[in-house]
Write an enzyme that holds these catalytic residues in place. Structure first.
Site, PDB file in Angstrom:
ATOM      1  N   GLU A 327       0.844  -1.197   0.000  1.00  0.00           N
ATOM      2  CA  GLU A 327       0.000   0.000   0.000  1.00  0.00           C
ATOM      3  C   GLU A 327       0.879   1.246   0.000  1.00  0.00           C
ATOM      4  OE1 GLU A 327      -4.098  -1.122   2.382  1.00  0.00           O
ATOM      5  OE2 GLU A 327      -2.479  -0.158   3.492  1.00  0.00           O
ATOM      6  N   CYS A 328       0.675   2.128  -0.945  1.00  0.00           N
ATOM      7  CA  CYS A 328       1.346   3.420  -0.991  1.00  0.00           C
ATOM      8  C   CYS A 328       2.871   3.250  -0.859  1.00  0.00           C
ATOM      9  CB  CYS A 328       0.773   4.361   0.060  1.00  0.00           C
ATOM     10  SG  CYS A 328       1.109   6.108  -0.273  1.00  0.00           S
ATOM     11  N   GLY A 329       3.454   3.574   0.298  1.00  0.00           N
ATOM     12  CA  GLY A 329       4.893   3.384   0.454  1.00  0.00           C
ATOM     13  C   GLY A 329       5.314   1.947   0.225  1.00  0.00           C
ATOM     14  N   MET A 332       5.446   1.422  -3.496  1.00  0.00           N
ATOM     15  CA  MET A 332       6.676   1.992  -4.061  1.00  0.00           C
ATOM     16  C   MET A 332       7.873   1.067  -3.820  1.00  0.00           C
ATOM     17  SD  MET A 332       6.250   5.952  -2.831  1.00  0.00           S
ATOM     18  CE  MET A 332       4.595   6.598  -2.570  1.00  0.00           C
ATOM     19  N   THR A 427      -1.249  -0.838  -4.491  1.00  0.00           N
ATOM     20  CA  THR A 427      -2.166   0.288  -4.666  1.00  0.00           C
ATOM     21  C   THR A 427      -1.575   1.519  -3.990  1.00  0.00           C
ATOM     22  OG1 THR A 427      -3.381  -0.093  -2.599  1.00  0.00           O
ATOM     23  CG2 THR A 427      -4.166  -1.263  -4.557  1.00  0.00           C
TER      24      THR A 427
END
Length: 436
Positions: A327-329, A332, A427
């Site tokens: 999720e998010c970080g 990435m 995501t």
């Protein structure tokens, strides 16, 4: 049913978090059992609430959560003496179109739970005029009761007298007046407050807040203003279906944004959570059914993550046969590369083709509704998920297949769809709840 209050404000930045933490600790010091909540999609404040109260704090979000889920979570306060919920943004600030149950405003939660509101008003730069603001909030929605106000950032005794006289003129109760003190402000980072775990002196800070509140606020009057929730469920604990039985969860300074209700729900449903630290170059437990990388601040630790060879090897081994989700970080960190704020590119896990940059900053903020185009961590194709996105990174490359059709709270379709490759999904939004 446990009596409760919503601690809210006309806008962000008025000092309501300081008030919330001071009240939690002061009442705890008086021997009360407090149950804290946070209105809206905030994954930082609940950790501060826990530090102040000694109990987990849970998010209540009317845009993302069903009515049943809201009341099941609110029932965590069934064995407490007092519930305190902290609002987000301004009391009535929400999205234009309703979501699962409402528009996400703090007022929506106060109305549904029957909790009166204590309004924290920053009176700097005004005096009697603050009463007009309070009166407007008191009349805006007859179903949301303003119990009274706490005046914050008062400049002098004369300033306090003038502000109090204005409130008296319109019949608004004043619970206290807090003198201006710059030393009580918590430091912030681009996603909000610096995380609770990063404060070496957090407990002493909170103790200072409690003493500050004791000196300037009528605590017995605030407790007496609380009323019981309107329709709280009888048994605490929302049965949130876990995405797997054994979940390896990344937990450290780079990966820390996990909603408390998610973890509590997974555990209540019998899942085993197995924490590990990518920053310590730990691999996920080899027996895990799923690896979950939450959001956080990977950009602040990108060099260490790039050098974490055992973490990368273990993650790749898991992804060969079993699901990995970020999720998010965390998303990435699953990509090919991350460019930090200085423009330096760091190698990430390489399980997805995503390349993100913090050198080209642009805010991405808001509720998200996703309809899955591929399976994701226990959720089937076609499943609807509700979440929230908040980051400053820019996508430079996203070559993998789109994971979902994603729209914002207004129904506009977004290009940031998440992506998947094999067993690996990611995501940019943080999951709050599935459609129910």
């Amino acid at each position: 049913m446990t009596p409760g209050l919503m601690i809210a404000a006309p806008a962000s930045g008025t000092g309501k978090t300081t008030v919330m933490l001071g009240l939690l600790r002061a009442f705890r010091e008086d021997g009360l059992t407090l149950q804290p909540f946070k209105s809206g999609p905030d994954y930082i404040d609940p950790a501060f609430h826990r530090a102040a109260s000694g109990r987990p704090s849970f998010n209540l979000d009317s845009w993302a959560m069903s009515e049943t889920m809201l009341h099941d979570l609110a029932a965590h306060g069934h064995d407490a003496d007092l519930v305190l919920a902290e609002g987000s943004m301004g009391l009535f600030d929400g999205v234009a179109r309703p979501g699962a149950t409402g528009n996400g405003a703090s007022a929506d939660i106060a109305r549904r739970m029957g909790w009166p509101v204590v309004l924290v008003i920053d009176v700097s730069g005004q005096a009697q005029s603050a009463a007009a603001t309070a009166l407007g909030f008191a009349r805006y929605d007859p179903q949301v009761r303003i119990a009274g106000v706490i005046l914050n950032r008062v400049a002098s005794p004369r300033h306090e007298r003038l502000a109090r006289s204005g409130m008296a003129a319109v019949g608004i109760r004043v619970f206290g007046a807090l003198p201006r003190r710059g030393d009580l402000k918590l430091p912030e980072r681009h996603l909000g407050l610096i995380q609770a775990a990063e404060h070496q002196d957090l407990d002493s800070r909170i103790a200072d807040y409690a003493l500050f509140l004791r000196d300037h606020v009528d605590l017995p009057a605030i407790r007496a203003a609380a009323t019981a929730a309107a329709a709280a469920a009888a048994v605490p604990g929302h049965r949130f279906a876990p995405p797997a039985q054994r979940i390896a969860l990344a937990q450290d300074a780079a990966f820390s944004f996990t909603y408390p209700h998610m973890l509590a729900g997974w555990r209540d449903a019998g899942a085993e959570i197995m924490p590990f630290s990518p920053l310590a170059d730990e691999a996920p437990d080899a027996s895990a059914d799923l690896v979950w990388l939450p959001g956080g601040y990977p950009e602040l630790h990108a060099g260490r993550l790039a050098a974490a060879s055992r973490f990368h090897t273990g993650l790749a081994a898991h992804a060969a046969t079993r699901p990995v989700h970020g999720e998010c970080g965390g998303y990435m960190a699953l990509g090919q590369g991350l460019i930090d704020g200085d423009g330096t590119r760091h190698r990430m896990a390489g399980l997805l083709g995503l390349v993100t940059s913090f050198a080209e900053r642009r805010i991405h903020l808001g509720y998200r509704h996703a309809t899955l185009l591929a399976p994701m961590a226990g959720a089937a194709i076609g499943t609807g998920l509700r979440g929230h996105e908040f980051h400053y990174s820019t996508i430079l490359d996203q070559p993998d297949s789109p994971l979902a059709r994603v729209v914002d709270a207004g129904g506009a379709e977004l290009a940031e769809s998440g992506s998947y490759r094999g067993h690996v999904t990611g995501t940019f939004f943080h999951l709050i709840a599935p459609d129910q």
